[in-house]
Enzyme design. Structure first.
Site, PDB file in Angstrom:
ATOM      1  CG  ASP A  22      43.467  42.209  37.083  1.00 12.29           C
ATOM      2  OD1 ASP A  22      43.046  43.100  36.311  1.00 12.29           O
ATOM      3  OD2 ASP A  22      43.773  41.063  36.698  1.00 12.29           O
ATOM      4  CB  SER A  27      41.056  37.390  31.770  1.00  9.41           C
ATOM      5  OG  SER A  27      42.405  37.032  31.874  1.00  9.41           O
ATOM      6  CG  HIS A  76      43.720  41.879  32.671  1.00  8.77           C
ATOM      7  ND1 HIS A  76      43.648  41.141  33.835  1.00  8.77           N
ATOM      8  CD2 HIS A  76      43.501  40.999  31.672  1.00  8.77           C
ATOM      9  CE1 HIS A  76      43.406  39.883  33.545  1.00  8.77           C
ATOM     10  NE2 HIS A  76      43.313  39.768  32.228  1.00  8.77           N
TER      11      HIS A  76
END
Length: 482
Positions: free
Chosen positions: A239, A322, A176
């Site tokens: 992911d 992230s 992402h």
């Protein structure tokens, strides 16, 4: 009961802030010369001095030559090799025995040698963590409600240097963080990343998107050591993604400082174990937080995906973290930070993908060919299909695999010629997992018409879906579909 609000922690449009780069090590004190105090002159003394100097010169030359060879071996430099090798970070137990009190960096090494300290973990691993800036094109409804308009959106995330090949440095991150990116840049440890989003947006807007080294466009901040990157491979379902940076684009000084992260094992983690998180929090550059493993094997649902078997930690995970590293107290990566519980009433619930689950996926992505997105839309590979996403209920009820469900196959098209039929599910494209319709379309943008690739499909057979691999020679998009 309110539905839990889990969010990915990539940050968009951060406010300006200050970030301190690396420090300059102190210079070594210069050695002073001493004389023997002998005042005798004459030819004999001069001759003896000349002989002594010749002997000393030979010894010094030999020592220097041997020292150069040893240094080259230590750094992995081969005179016949065209690429620079990058060292790995050391675990704290390894570093503990390698402290050199004569080194100008001995103060830093003494900190690193303190096994079990947060400062030690940070010093040992910071050089393997990077800041990632991405620019993607978003669509929003027009002001008057007719159609949509596009705009560029910049976001910040983190990455971990996990490998290299002859020409590229390979960085692991979350899917992402890079999904939909038209432009990617990377800032390494010690770089000032403030202004990276503006710089990357300027690159994306420019007709000439080439970029390397220290550059600043007019009116934009100069982003030290920021270099362009390309997506090497993605796994949307888990992911995960790997991006690549050309070694030739990285400044020589930076190449000497960066290191490849040591990957540990998440299988042996226990609740209550101390961990350290490092990442590009708020897009300001690297920051360090610490906490504990508060739970294992957690399952969560975000706005656009579901994840299972995650590590839960109370180490602060903030926007921009992230793709960053969750580390044990040896300085080994045991997780890739991915999400947190986002609610004003909740604190200290961050989540990381276990490295034991991620490592084989990353290995496969690292071995893929690095591709450029095909800029000319008329040359993009075309399969001649229409697809739809499968619902979670359908997957569970009919035991269907995740992928792109084909609702139509154009007669005479590339897919039809390869034997693909309506009702098949495309689960892999050229070795990459396909999670749905949009993921399939995104992956096809990197292949030109005329290329032959392997496609794995799942087809219903007596109520059971069985996989088979077919070769598809991609066609061109018909003018009527443009």
């Amino acid at each position: 009961m309110d539905t839990p609000k889990y969010a990915h922690y990539q940050v968009h449009q951060p406010q300006a802030g200050n970030y301190a780069g690396g420090s300059i090590p102190p210079k070594k004190p210069r050695k002073t010369r001493t004389s023997n105090g002998n005042g005798n002159g004459g030819f004999g003394r001069k001759a003896a001095t000349a002989v002594s100097l010749a002997v000393i010169f030979g010894l010094v030359a030999g020592v220097v030559f041997q020292g150069v060879n040893m240094a080259a071996d230590k750094l992995g430099v081969n005179s016949n090799s065209s690429s620079t090798q990058v060292e790995k970070t050391q675990t704290l137990t390894e570093t503990e025995d390698s402290t050199d009190s004569s080194s100008s960096d001995s103060a830093v090494k003494n900190i690193v040698a303190e096994s079990g300290t947060v400062a030690g973990v940070a010093q040992a691993t910071m050089s393997s963590i990077v800041a990632i800036t991405s620019v993607s094109v978003q669509e929003i409804p027009s002001f008057f409600g007719y159609g949509t308009r596009q705009y560029q959106s910049a976001g910040s995330g983190s990455g971990i240097i996990v490998g290299e090949n002859d020409d590229e440095l390979l960085i692991a991150t979350n899917n992402h963080v890079v999904s939909g990116a038209t432009t990617l840049t990377v800032c390494f440890a010690g770089s000032d990343v403030v202004g990276a989003e503006e710089e990357t947006q300027a690159m994306a807007s420019s007709s000439d998107s080439s970029f390397s080294g220290n550059t600043g466009s007019e009116g934009d901040a100069d982003v030290e050591n920021a270099v362009s990157a390309k997506i090497k491979g993605t796994d949307e379902e888990n992911d995960l993604a790997v991006i690549a940076v050309e070694k030739s684009d990285i400044p020589e000084e930076t190449m000497k400082e960066i290191k490849i992260a040591q990957l540990g094992s998440s299988d042996d983690l226990v609740v209550g174990e101390q961990v350290v998180a490092i990442g590009n929090a708020l897009g300001y550059g690297q920051s360090v937080t610490s906490g504990w493993v508060s739970a294992l094997n957690r399952d969560i649902s975000t706005e656009d995906s579901e994840a299972s078997g995650l590590i839960q930690t109370d180490a602060a995970i903030n926007p921009g973290n992230s793709g960053g590293a969750l580390l044990n107290m040896k300085g080994e990566v045991i997780g890739i930070n991915a999400a947190k519980y986002a609610d004003s009433q909740v604190e200290g619930m961050g989540y990381a993908i276990p490295i034991s689950k991620a490592e084989p996926i990353l290995e496969e992505l690292m071995n893929r060919e690095t591709r450029d997105k095909v800029e000319d839309s008329s040359k993009v590979g075309y399969m001649g299909i229409k697809a739809a996403d499968l619902t979670t209920e359908a997957i569970q009820m009919y035991n269907m695999p995740a992928g792109a469900f084909l609702t139509e196959v154009t007669e005479g098209g590339a897919a039809d010629k390869a034997g693909i039929k309506k009702g098949d599910i495309i689960v892999k494209l050229d070795g990459q997992k396909v999670s749905g319709k949009d993921d399939l379309v995104s992956k096809l943008q990197y292949y030109e018409s005329g290329e032959t690739i392997e496609v794995v499909i799942a087809r219903a057979d007596s109520g059971e879906y069985k996989e088979q691999t077919v070769e598809v020679t991609l066609g061109s998009k018909p003018a009527s579909d443009n």
